[in-house]
Design a protein around this motif. Structure first.
Motif, PDB file in Angstrom:
ATOM      1  N   SER A 162       0.842  -1.202   0.000  1.00 56.44           N
ATOM      2  CA  SER A 162       0.000   0.000   0.000  1.00 56.44           C
ATOM      3  C   SER A 162       0.873   1.246   0.000  1.00 56.44           C
ATOM      4  CB  SER A 162      -0.927   0.013   1.220  1.00 56.44           C
ATOM      5  OG  SER A 162      -1.915  -0.971   1.105  1.00 56.44           O
ATOM      6  N   GLY A 163       1.969   1.190   0.748  1.00 62.29           N
ATOM      7  CA  GLY A 163       2.920   2.307   0.734  1.00 62.29           C
ATOM      8  C   GLY A 163       3.545   2.488  -0.632  1.00 62.29           C
ATOM      9  N   HIS A 164       3.927   1.360  -1.244  1.00 59.08           N
ATOM     10  CA  HIS A 164       4.461   1.438  -2.611  1.00 59.08           C
ATOM     11  C   HIS A 164       3.423   2.074  -3.543  1.00 59.08           C
ATOM     12  CE1 HIS A 164       7.061  -2.300  -1.633  1.00 59.08           C
ATOM     13  NE2 HIS A 164       7.765  -1.210  -1.438  1.00 59.08           N
ATOM     14  N   ALA A 165       2.187   1.604  -3.425  1.00 59.15           N
ATOM     15  CA  ALA A 165       1.121   2.098  -4.300  1.00 59.15           C
ATOM     16  C   ALA A 165       0.916   3.598  -4.121  1.00 59.15           C
ATOM     17  CB  ALA A 165      -0.180   1.336  -4.017  1.00 59.15           C
ATOM     18  N   ASP A 166       0.964   4.061  -2.889  1.00 55.28           N
ATOM     19  CA  ASP A 166       0.773   5.486  -2.636  1.00 55.28           C
ATOM     20  C   ASP A 166       1.856   6.317  -3.321  1.00 55.28           C
ATOM     21  OD1 ASP A 166      -0.813   7.503  -1.480  1.00 55.28           O
ATOM     22  OD2 ASP A 166       0.489   7.630   0.272  1.00 55.28           O
ATOM     23  N   LEU A 167       3.104   5.858  -3.224  1.00 48.92           N
ATOM     24  CA  LEU A 167       4.205   6.581  -3.879  1.00 48.92           C
ATOM     25  C   LEU A 167       4.057   6.573  -5.395  1.00 48.92           C
ATOM     26  CD1 LEU A 167       7.172   5.342  -1.692  1.00 48.92           C
ATOM     27  CD2 LEU A 167       6.202   7.642  -1.732  1.00 48.92           C
ATOM     28  N   ILE A 168       3.676   5.422  -5.946  1.00 48.30           N
ATOM     29  CA  ILE A 168       3.491   5.335  -7.398  1.00 48.30           C
ATOM     30  C   ILE A 168       2.368   6.269  -7.838  1.00 48.30           C
ATOM     31  CG2 ILE A 168       2.787   3.810  -9.293  1.00 48.30           C
ATOM     32  CD1 ILE A 168       4.172   1.506  -7.677  1.00 48.30           C
ATOM     33  N   ARG A 169       1.261   6.261  -7.094  1.00 52.52           N
ATOM     34  CA  ARG A 169       0.117   7.115  -7.454  1.00 52.52           C
ATOM     35  C   ARG A 169       0.497   8.592  -7.377  1.00 52.52           C
ATOM     36  NH1 ARG A 169      -5.636   6.673  -8.183  1.00 52.52           N
ATOM     37  NH2 ARG A 169      -6.157   8.701  -9.033  1.00 52.52           N
ATOM     38  N   GLU A 170       1.201   8.984  -6.329  1.00 53.03           N
ATOM     39  CA  GLU A 170       1.632  10.381  -6.224  1.00 53.03           C
ATOM     40  C   GLU A 170       2.496  10.773  -7.414  1.00 53.03           C
ATOM     41  OE1 GLU A 170       2.984  12.020  -2.446  1.00 53.03           O
ATOM     42  OE2 GLU A 170       2.046  10.311  -1.445  1.00 53.03           O
ATOM     43  N   SER A 171       3.316   9.841  -7.893  1.00 50.60           N
ATOM     44  CA  SER A 171       4.173  10.117  -9.051  1.00 50.60           C
ATOM     45  C   SER A 171       3.380  10.227 -10.340  1.00 50.60           C
ATOM     46  CB  SER A 171       5.229   9.023  -9.199  1.00 50.60           C
ATOM     47  OG  SER A 171       6.089   9.017  -8.104  1.00 50.60           O
ATOM     48  N   ILE A 172       2.231   9.579 -10.395  1.00 49.02           N
ATOM     49  CA  ILE A 172       1.405   9.621 -11.610  1.00 49.02           C
ATOM     50  C   ILE A 172       0.628  10.930 -11.697  1.00 49.02           C
ATOM     51  CG2 ILE A 172      -0.633   8.599 -12.744  1.00 49.02           C
ATOM     52  CD1 ILE A 172       0.413   5.859 -11.775  1.00 49.02           C
ATOM     53  N   ASP A 173      -0.111  11.244 -10.621  1.00 43.23           N
ATOM     54  CA  ASP A 173      -1.000  12.410 -10.721  1.00 43.23           C
ATOM     55  C   ASP A 173      -1.052  13.278  -9.465  1.00 43.23           C
ATOM     56  OD1 ASP A 173      -2.529  10.885  -8.976  1.00 43.23           O
ATOM     57  OD2 ASP A 173      -4.152  10.522 -10.394  1.00 43.23           O
ATOM     58  N   GLY A 174      -0.162  13.016  -8.521  1.00 45.29           N
ATOM     59  CA  GLY A 174      -0.102  13.844  -7.323  1.00 45.29           C
ATOM     60  C   GLY A 174      -1.086  13.473  -6.233  1.00 45.29           C
ATOM     61  N   GLN A 175      -1.956  12.489  -6.490  1.00 50.67           N
ATOM     62  CA  GLN A 175      -2.935  12.108  -5.470  1.00 50.67           C
ATOM     63  C   GLN A 175      -2.230  11.460  -4.286  1.00 50.67           C
ATOM     64  OE1 GLN A 175      -6.649  10.083  -6.494  1.00 50.67           O
ATOM     65  NE2 GLN A 175      -6.259   8.669  -4.792  1.00 50.67           N
ATOM     66  N   SER A 176      -2.576  11.895  -3.091  1.00 52.30           N
ATOM     67  CA  SER A 176      -2.053  11.318  -1.863  1.00 52.30           C
ATOM     68  C   SER A 176      -3.183  10.604  -1.142  1.00 52.30           C
ATOM     69  CB  SER A 176      -1.483  12.420  -0.960  1.00 52.30           C
ATOM     70  OG  SER A 176      -1.304  11.946   0.349  1.00 52.30           O
ATOM     71  N   THR A 177      -2.972   9.353  -0.813  1.00 50.37           N
ATOM     72  CA  THR A 177      -3.997   8.571  -0.127  1.00 50.37           C
ATOM     73  C   THR A 177      -4.363   9.202   1.203  1.00 50.37           C
ATOM     74  OG1 THR A 177      -3.219   6.585  -1.209  1.00 50.37           O
ATOM     75  CG2 THR A 177      -4.545   6.281   0.770  1.00 50.37           C
ATOM     76  N   THR A 178      -3.377   9.639   1.961  1.00 51.68           N
ATOM     77  CA  THR A 178      -3.644  10.241   3.265  1.00 51.68           C
ATOM     78  C   THR A 178      -4.496  11.497   3.117  1.00 51.68           C
ATOM     79  OG1 THR A 178      -1.559   9.359   4.095  1.00 51.68           O
ATOM     80  CG2 THR A 178      -2.563  11.148   5.362  1.00 51.68           C
ATOM     81  N   THR A 179      -4.146  12.335   2.159  1.00 52.75           N
ATOM     82  CA  THR A 179      -4.908  13.565   1.932  1.00 52.75           C
ATOM     83  C   THR A 179      -6.325  13.236   1.480  1.00 52.75           C
ATOM     84  OG1 THR A 179      -2.867  14.717   1.346  1.00 52.75           O
ATOM     85  CG2 THR A 179      -4.936  15.749   0.653  1.00 52.75           C
ATOM     86  N   THR A 180      -6.469  12.266   0.595  1.00 51.32           N
ATOM     87  CA  THR A 180      -7.788  11.865   0.118  1.00 51.32           C
ATOM     88  C   THR A 180      -8.638  11.340   1.255  1.00 51.32           C
ATOM     89  OG1 THR A 180      -6.903  11.352  -2.062  1.00 51.32           O
ATOM     90  CG2 THR A 180      -9.028  10.365  -1.502  1.00 51.32           C
ATOM     91  N   MET A 181      -8.065  10.483   2.099  1.00 48.69           N
ATOM     92  CA  MET A 181      -8.823   9.927   3.216  1.00 48.69           C
ATOM     93  C   MET A 181      -9.206  11.021   4.217  1.00 48.69           C
ATOM     94  SD  MET A 181      -6.883   6.274   3.701  1.00 48.69           S
ATOM     95  CE  MET A 181      -8.007   5.564   4.895  1.00 48.69           C
ATOM     96  N   ALA A 182      -8.321  11.972   4.448  1.00 48.14           N
ATOM     97  CA  ALA A 182      -8.626  13.083   5.362  1.00 48.14           C
ATOM     98  C   ALA A 182      -9.749  13.943   4.787  1.00 48.14           C
ATOM     99  CB  ALA A 182      -7.379  13.913   5.611  1.00 48.14           C
ATOM    100  N   SER A 183      -9.702  14.200   3.486  1.00 54.66           N
ATOM    101  CA  SER A 183     -10.770  14.986   2.842  1.00 54.66           C
ATOM    102  C   SER A 183     -12.093  14.262   2.931  1.00 54.66           C
ATOM    103  CB  SER A 183     -10.424  15.245   1.378  1.00 54.66           C
ATOM    104  OG  SER A 183      -9.282  16.043   1.267  1.00 54.66           O
ATOM    105  N   ASP A 184     -12.080  12.948   2.699  1.00 54.46           N
ATOM    106  CA  ASP A 184     -13.297  12.147   2.797  1.00 54.46           C
ATOM    107  C   ASP A 184     -13.856  12.190   4.213  1.00 54.46           C
ATOM    108  OD1 ASP A 184     -13.009  11.519   0.132  1.00 54.46           O
ATOM    109  OD2 ASP A 184     -12.327   9.450   0.483  1.00 54.46           O
ATOM    110  N   ALA A 185     -12.990  12.106   5.204  1.00 52.52           N
ATOM    111  CA  ALA A 185     -13.410  12.133   6.622  1.00 52.52           C
ATOM    112  C   ALA A 185     -14.015  13.493   6.955  1.00 52.52           C
ATOM    113  CB  ALA A 185     -12.242  11.817   7.544  1.00 52.52           C
TER     114      ALA A 185
END
Length: 182
Positions: A152-175
């Motif tokens: 999941s950590g690997h995936a988060d880094l890969i995703r941030e490199s693709i389009d800047g999305q951060s899982t932590t930021t997304t989850m905080a926004s959803d909360a």
């Protein structure tokens, strides 16, 4: 002083809950990806988000089968793992994502019903582990949790490199959106 335990979940429920939370974090990372983005190696590594989903799906299948079949002569199939982290031409990200969700449900059902978490299971030998070991069902499940967390950590880094999305930021926004509606 005695603490009430009427609503305290048991170990199996806790294992399912914690694993579910980790899977949810991974799924947030994968949300909204295109097929092309799922196949994109966006870091110095060759890992892709689609490849990670494929790997984690097969990892769960492998270990649940290893527990259920408990073969004392089993060996890891090195050749069969050749494309473990790669979406091949016949694979689609959406199909692996659906299979991941289905496997998660099967794994949760397995955790809820496996007769004994302390049962010793023969672990398949492999070139990197030539001596047969035995692990409890619980330890194997915790290994799955650790693998999912790591990837999941690997995936988060890969995703941030693709389009800047951060899982932590997304989850905080959803909360925050959920608390605003409450």
């Amino acid at each position: 002083m005695m603490i009430a335990s009427a609503n305290v979940p048991g170990e199996r429920e806790t294992l399912i809950e914690i694993y579910g939370d980790q899977r949810k974090a991974l799924l947030v990372t994968l949300d909204g990806l295109s097929e092309d983005d799922a196949r994109k190696a966006s870091t110095v590594s060759e890992l892709t988000l689609g490849g990670l989903v494929k790997h984690l799906t097969n990892l769960e299948k492998y270990w649940i089968t290893t527990i259920a079949e408990a073969d004392p002569d089993s060996e890891f199939d090195v050749a069969g793992a050749e494309n473990a982290y790669t979406l091949t031409d016949g694979d689609t990200f959406e199909a692996w994502l659906a299979e991941y969700r289905d496997q998660a449900q099967r794994t949760d059902e397995f955790i809820a019903t496996v007769p004994d978490l302390d049962l010793l299971i023969p672990v398949p030998t492999a070139p990197w582990a030539p001596v047969r070991q035995h692990h409890t069902v619980r330890r194997i499940l915790l290994h799955l949790f650790r693998e999912t967390a790591q990837h999941s950590g690997h995936a988060d880094l890969i995703r941030e490199s693709i389009d800047g999305q951060s899982t932590t930021t997304t989850m905080a926004s959803d909360a925050n959106r959920s608390s605003d509606r409450a």
